[in-house]
Design an enzyme around this catalytic site. Sequence first.
Site, PDB file in Angstrom:
ATOM      1  N   PHE A 119       0.774  -1.113   0.074  1.00 46.52           N
ATOM      2  CA  PHE A 119       0.055  -0.062   0.002  1.00 46.52           C
ATOM      3  C   PHE A 119       0.935   1.346  -0.090  1.00 46.52           C
ATOM      4  O   PHE A 119       0.212   2.443  -0.013  1.00 46.52           O
ATOM      5  CB  PHE A 119      -0.684   0.014   1.170  1.00 46.52           C
ATOM      6  CG  PHE A 119      -1.647  -1.172   1.327  1.00 46.52           C
ATOM      7  CD1 PHE A 119      -2.787  -1.550   0.618  1.00 46.52           C
ATOM      8  CD2 PHE A 119      -1.230  -2.331   2.353  1.00 46.52           C
ATOM      9  CE1 PHE A 119      -3.339  -2.787   0.681  1.00 46.52           C
ATOM     10  CE2 PHE A 119      -2.052  -3.524   2.574  1.00 46.52           C
ATOM     11  CZ  PHE A 119      -3.004  -3.790   1.597  1.00 46.52           C
ATOM     12  N   GLY A 165       6.159  -4.950  10.486  1.00 45.26           N
ATOM     13  CA  GLY A 165       5.209  -4.969   9.555  1.00 45.26           C
ATOM     14  C   GLY A 165       5.332  -5.324   8.242  1.00 45.26           C
ATOM     15  O   GLY A 165       5.853  -4.297   7.517  1.00 45.26           O
ATOM     16  N   SER A 206       7.585  -2.662   0.932  1.00 45.16           N
ATOM     17  CA  SER A 206       8.735  -1.724   1.589  1.00 45.16           C
ATOM     18  C   SER A 206      10.064  -2.524   1.795  1.00 45.16           C
ATOM     19  O   SER A 206      10.948  -1.872   1.929  1.00 45.16           O
ATOM     20  CB  SER A 206       8.286  -0.922   2.738  1.00 45.16           C
ATOM     21  OG  SER A 206       7.536  -1.793   3.839  1.00 45.16           O
ATOM     22  N   ASP A 215       7.151  -9.824  11.371  1.00 48.29           N
ATOM     23  CA  ASP A 215       5.488  -9.846  11.045  1.00 48.29           C
ATOM     24  C   ASP A 215       5.328 -11.307  11.522  1.00 48.29           C
ATOM     25  O   ASP A 215       6.040 -12.302  11.085  1.00 48.29           O
ATOM     26  CB  ASP A 215       5.350  -9.614   9.699  1.00 48.29           C
ATOM     27  CG  ASP A 215       4.003  -9.381   9.457  1.00 48.29           C
ATOM     28  OD1 ASP A 215       3.177  -9.982   9.849  1.00 48.29           O
ATOM     29  OD2 ASP A 215       3.869  -8.175   8.852  1.00 48.29           O
ATOM     30  N   GLY A 275      -1.682 -11.057   9.041  1.00 51.13           N
ATOM     31  CA  GLY A 275      -2.510  -9.613   8.568  1.00 51.13           C
ATOM     32  C   GLY A 275      -2.964  -8.975   9.566  1.00 51.13           C
ATOM     33  O   GLY A 275      -3.140  -9.555  10.722  1.00 51.13           O
ATOM     34  N   SER A 286       5.361  -8.882  17.212  1.00 49.91           N
ATOM     35  CA  SER A 286       6.472  -7.985  17.554  1.00 49.91           C
ATOM     36  C   SER A 286       6.933  -7.777  18.962  1.00 49.91           C
ATOM     37  O   SER A 286       7.959  -7.947  18.994  1.00 49.91           O
ATOM     38  CB  SER A 286       5.986  -6.526  16.942  1.00 49.91           C
ATOM     39  OG  SER A 286       6.829  -5.395  17.232  1.00 49.91           O
ATOM     40  N   ASP A 288       5.374   0.191  10.954  1.00 53.60           N
ATOM     41  CA  ASP A 288       4.563  -0.106   9.834  1.00 53.60           C
ATOM     42  C   ASP A 288       3.432  -1.277  10.210  1.00 53.60           C
ATOM     43  O   ASP A 288       3.304  -2.078   9.286  1.00 53.60           O
ATOM     44  CB  ASP A 288       4.930  -0.126   8.445  1.00 53.60           C
ATOM     45  CG  ASP A 288       4.020   0.154   7.418  1.00 53.60           C
ATOM     46  OD1 ASP A 288       3.210   0.663   7.732  1.00 53.60           O
ATOM     47  OD2 ASP A 288       4.100  -0.364   6.221  1.00 53.60           O
ATOM     48  N   HIS A 345      -2.617  -0.975  13.592  1.00 51.25           N
ATOM     49  CA  HIS A 345      -3.032   0.265  13.623  1.00 51.25           C
ATOM     50  C   HIS A 345      -3.930   0.539  14.767  1.00 51.25           C
ATOM     51  O   HIS A 345      -4.464   1.724  14.942  1.00 51.25           O
ATOM     52  CB  HIS A 345      -3.565   0.720  12.033  1.00 51.25           C
ATOM     53  CG  HIS A 345      -2.670   0.862  11.057  1.00 51.25           C
ATOM     54  ND1 HIS A 345      -1.820  -0.049  10.661  1.00 51.25           N
ATOM     55  CD2 HIS A 345      -2.134   2.193  10.270  1.00 51.25           C
ATOM     56  CE1 HIS A 345      -1.515   0.458   9.537  1.00 51.25           C
ATOM     57  NE2 HIS A 345      -1.469   1.719   9.548  1.00 51.25           N
ATOM     58  N   HIS A 404       5.109   4.871   9.509  1.00 54.54           N
ATOM     59  CA  HIS A 404       4.226   5.074   8.488  1.00 54.54           C
ATOM     60  C   HIS A 404       2.823   5.191   8.875  1.00 54.54           C
ATOM     61  O   HIS A 404       2.362   4.722   9.824  1.00 54.54           O
ATOM     62  CB  HIS A 404       4.173   3.839   7.735  1.00 54.54           C
ATOM     63  CG  HIS A 404       3.768   3.947   6.183  1.00 54.54           C
ATOM     64  ND1 HIS A 404       3.203   2.982   5.650  1.00 54.54           N
ATOM     65  CD2 HIS A 404       3.858   4.982   5.361  1.00 54.54           C
ATOM     66  CE1 HIS A 404       2.805   3.473   4.610  1.00 54.54           C
ATOM     67  NE2 HIS A 404       3.080   4.668   4.301  1.00 54.54           N
TER      68      HIS A 404
END
Length: 216
Positions: free
Chosen positions: A19, A46, A52, A71, A75, A124, A141, A144, A169
């Site tokens: 994204f 992430g 990235s 990660d 998801g 993490s 990243d 959220h 990010h």
Amino acid sequence: MATAPKPEILAAFEAAKGFMPVDEGLALYAAAVEAGALGLPLLEVGTYCGRSTVLVADAARAAGVTALTVDHHRGSEEQQPGWEYHDPETVDPEVGLMDTLPTFRRTLFKAGLEEHVIALVGRSPQVAAVWGGPLGFVFIDGGHTDEHANADYEGWAPHVADGGLLAIHDVFPEPEDEFTGQAPYRVYLRALASGAFTEVAVTGSLRVLRRTGAGI
């Protein structure tokens, strides 16, 4: 050292699932290249499918250091079935859960970067709890929610070496972006308020901070 990726690396970034827009990717690459000069590992929290990671890994390769990615590959919240960012192609049909690890590995293979990345597959906070060394670069990243964003910051920001860079990010100050960017925004404000970090660059939703003080 060049602060723009070679055309084939940029092409691999653009071809990968993910994204991050190009302008933010270029800023991320420039920050990773700068941080690589410290001679320490570059870490990303992430990974998703490695979009990235291509840029961070190429910067690590140029600096002669290692890129690390963290990660669980199941998801984040907004990538689950029924949500806007869900991609059915990332679901493991045998277990019925997301598994972005195979796609991530293909992304690195196609970019010729497998040998320059260590993939840390796990949550993490658990990985951070057993990590003991300094890092030249940390790119947050991940999830959220406030829980996940704060855990990423608390787990990894203390490992950023003096003069190293912390990139965050999806920093969106607007209240209407509560789900997608307010938690990273609050972490960004927390980093600045700590006195340990000073902002050095802003590109879109990407913030880059330098470790300039003690305390987190």
